[in-house]
Motif scaffolding. Structure first.
Motif, PDB file in Angstrom:
ATOM      1  N   LEU A  91      53.773 -29.939  47.886  1.00 34.66           N
ATOM      2  CA  LEU A  91      54.001 -28.931  47.917  1.00 34.66           C
ATOM      3  C   LEU A  91      53.570 -27.879  46.560  1.00 34.66           C
ATOM      4  O   LEU A  91      54.651 -28.260  46.054  1.00 34.66           O
ATOM      5  N   VAL A  92      52.756 -26.777  46.494  1.00 39.23           N
ATOM      6  CA  VAL A  92      52.438 -26.358  45.247  1.00 39.23           C
ATOM      7  C   VAL A  92      52.673 -24.831  45.486  1.00 39.23           C
ATOM      8  O   VAL A  92      52.102 -24.078  45.699  1.00 39.23           O
ATOM      9  N   GLY A  93      53.644 -24.266  44.162  1.00 38.64           N
ATOM     10  CA  GLY A  93      53.730 -22.807  44.869  1.00 38.64           C
ATOM     11  C   GLY A  93      52.587 -22.172  43.335  1.00 38.64           C
ATOM     12  O   GLY A  93      51.875 -22.125  44.150  1.00 38.64           O
ATOM     13  N   GLY A  94      53.300 -22.029  42.588  1.00 36.17           N
ATOM     14  CA  GLY A  94      52.346 -20.984  41.366  1.00 36.17           C
ATOM     15  C   GLY A  94      50.818 -21.540  40.985  1.00 36.17           C
ATOM     16  O   GLY A  94      50.711 -20.764  40.944  1.00 36.17           O
TER      17      GLY A  94
ATOM     18  N   HIS B 258      62.444 -23.386  53.680  1.00 40.21           N
ATOM     19  CA  HIS B 258      61.175 -23.751  52.137  1.00 40.21           C
ATOM     20  C   HIS B 258      62.826 -22.840  51.763  1.00 40.21           C
ATOM     21  O   HIS B 258      64.326 -22.323  52.294  1.00 40.21           O
TER      22      HIS B 258
ATOM     23  N   SER C  95      56.900 -26.799  41.052  1.00 40.97           N
ATOM     24  CA  SER C  95      56.915 -26.987  39.067  1.00 40.97           C
ATOM     25  C   SER C  95      55.888 -27.807  39.035  1.00 40.97           C
ATOM     26  O   SER C  95      55.493 -28.081  37.951  1.00 40.97           O
ATOM     27  N   ALA C  96      54.966 -28.746  40.240  1.00 38.16           N
ATOM     28  CA  ALA C  96      54.192 -29.272  40.259  1.00 38.16           C
ATOM     29  C   ALA C  96      52.658 -28.874  39.516  1.00 38.16           C
ATOM     30  O   ALA C  96      52.993 -27.441  40.207  1.00 38.16           O
TER      31      ALA C  96
ATOM     32  N   GLY D 209      57.897 -31.297  45.765  1.00 40.74           N
ATOM     33  CA  GLY D 209      57.687 -29.965  45.494  1.00 40.74           C
ATOM     34  C   GLY D 209      58.969 -29.245  44.285  1.00 40.74           C
ATOM     35  O   GLY D 209      59.805 -29.725  44.192  1.00 40.74           O
TER      36      GLY D 209
ATOM     37  N   GLU E 268      64.244 -21.286  49.918  1.00 41.44           N
ATOM     38  CA  GLU E 268      63.595 -19.756  49.505  1.00 41.44           C
ATOM     39  C   GLU E 268      64.382 -19.098  50.501  1.00 41.44           C
ATOM     40  O   GLU E 268      65.063 -18.130  50.703  1.00 41.44           O
TER      41      GLU E 268
ATOM     42  N   ASN F 107      51.607 -23.199  48.657  1.00 39.46           N
ATOM     43  CA  ASN F 107      53.216 -22.051  49.703  1.00 39.46           C
ATOM     44  C   ASN F 107      52.436 -21.088  48.118  1.00 39.46           C
ATOM     45  O   ASN F 107      53.006 -20.616  47.418  1.00 39.46           O
TER      46      ASN F 107
ATOM     47  N   ILE G  25      61.567 -25.545  41.492  1.00 38.24           N
ATOM     48  CA  ILE G  25      61.325 -24.562  42.019  1.00 38.24           C
ATOM     49  C   ILE G  25      60.725 -22.893  41.703  1.00 38.24           C
ATOM     50  O   ILE G  25      61.828 -22.690  40.787  1.00 38.24           O
ATOM     51  N   GLY G  26      59.169 -22.715  40.604  1.00 34.61           N
ATOM     52  CA  GLY G  26      59.395 -21.834  39.963  1.00 34.61           C
ATOM     53  C   GLY G  26      59.771 -21.833  38.422  1.00 34.61           C
ATOM     54  O   GLY G  26      59.713 -20.381  38.312  1.00 34.61           O
TER      55      GLY G  26
ATOM     56  N   GLU H 233      62.327 -30.791  48.006  1.00 42.99           N
ATOM     57  CA  GLU H 233      61.473 -30.526  46.931  1.00 42.99           C
ATOM     58  C   GLU H 233      63.220 -29.334  46.152  1.00 42.99           C
ATOM     59  O   GLU H 233      63.949 -28.662  46.687  1.00 42.99           O
TER      60      GLU H 233
HETATM   61  C1  PEP Z   1      57.398 -24.344  45.547  1.00 38.64           C
HETATM   62  O1  PEP Z   1      57.098 -22.391  46.854  1.00 38.64           O
HETATM   63  O2  PEP Z   1      57.784 -24.353  47.449  1.00 38.64           O
HETATM   64  C2  PEP Z   1      57.028 -24.678  44.924  1.00 38.64           C
HETATM   65  C3  PEP Z   1      57.070 -25.726  45.130  1.00 38.64           C
HETATM   66  O3  PEP Z   1      56.684 -23.819  43.911  1.00 38.64           O
HETATM   67  P1  PEP Z   1      56.415 -24.071  42.135  1.00 38.64           P
HETATM   68  O4  PEP Z   1      55.606 -25.161  42.722  1.00 38.64           O
HETATM   69  O5  PEP Z   1      55.596 -22.696  41.807  1.00 38.64           O
HETATM   70  O6  PEP Z   1      57.375 -24.648  41.675  1.00 38.64           O
END
Ligand code: PEP
Length: 252
Positions: free
Chosen positions: A233-236, A95, A214-215, A212, A97, A9, A173-174, A168
């Motif tokens: 589901l991976v953000g950063g 999501h 901080s994976a 999801g 956010e 993501n 998250i983040g 998530e």
């Molecule tokens: C996300 O945005 O869905 C997410 C899981 O972000 P992060 O991996 O940065 O925590």
């Protein structure tokens, strides 16, 4: 056997000039073609170009949001037909956010999910509790209600089609504070059990549930080793080709 799905993501990051260098570096890091599904949820402005670059390599491109209505006076929104017009067949839905900053509710998430499925667009529906809710021992109540809203909104709950659920936890998250693999597995098992109750064992056995929050390359192996965790589901970490490629390799 459920095929693993590693979904990045990108949130509100990247411009068009960054795409080719990203995909070149990612493919190089990855080496062989991935054995799991790989997907990138990109901002609207990048969807078309990202699709052109990703498709020949076998990666999927998704939107990060979509509107449930077909057309009309919804300034700033994008419809399912508009996504399909540029070849996009998947979207994140609900999501945290979107729920937190754009007032999306369980009802709007359910509506979007139903519309996406009807259009043949794969919805990746995000659910999860806040820290206050976890600390108040309300994780199952919150996640269960979010899930119920989606399942009840579907036309035929026995057939989940291409639905993907992403658990998530909002507090992860983040933040750099991932759920432990045991915490994540506990909620994933709860989700699958609830799906068995509403949709039946067959539908539940086919449903992919992603984790999801901080994976990263250091924790993904243990997370993916859990029985009910079917991907991430991976953000950063998905913004960095080296990190995301390492995670995709771990999933295969
Ligand atoms: C996300 O945005 O869905 C997410 C899981 O972000 P992060 O991996 O940065 O925590």
């Amino acid at each position: 056997m459920r095929k693993k799905l590693l979904a990045g993501n990108w949130k509100m990051n990247k411009t068009s000039g960054e795409l080719a260098p990203f995909f070149d570096a990612f493919a190089k890091e990855l080496g062989a073609a991935p054995k799991c599904d790989v997907l990138f949820a990109a901002p609207f402005t990048l969807l078309q170009k990202a699709q052109e670059l990703a498709k020949p390599r076998g990666y999927l491109i998704a939107a990060q949001n979509v509107h449930a209505e077909a057309s009309g006076a919804f300034t700033g929104e994008v419809s399912l037909a508009m996504l399909q017009d540029v070849g996009i067949a998947a979207s994140l839905v609900g999501h945290s956010e979107r729920r937190q900053y754009f007032n999306e509710t369980d009802a709007t998430v359910a509506k979007k999910t139903k519309a996406a499925q009807a259009a043949g667009v794969m919805p990746i529906v995000c659910i999860g509790e806040t820290l206050a809710e976890r600390e108040a021992h309300r994780t199952e109540a919150v996640v269960g209600a979010q899930l119920d809203a989606v399942l009840e909104g579907l036309g035929n709950p026995k057939d989940l089609g291409n639905l993907v659920i992403a658990y998530e936890p909002v507090w992860a998250i983040g933040t750099g504070r991932s759920a432990t693999s045991a915490q994540a597995q506990e909620v994933h098992a709860f989700i699958r059990k609830r799906v068995v109750a509403v949709c039946g064992a067959d539908a539940a056995a086919k449903l992919r549930i992603l984790y999801g929050g901080s994976a990263n390359p250091a924790n993904i192996v243990e997370l993916l080793g859990q029985k009910d965790i079917d991907g991430g589901l991976v953000g950063g970490a998905s913004l960095k080709p080296t990190d995301f490629a390492a995670m995709v390799r771990a999933a295969t």
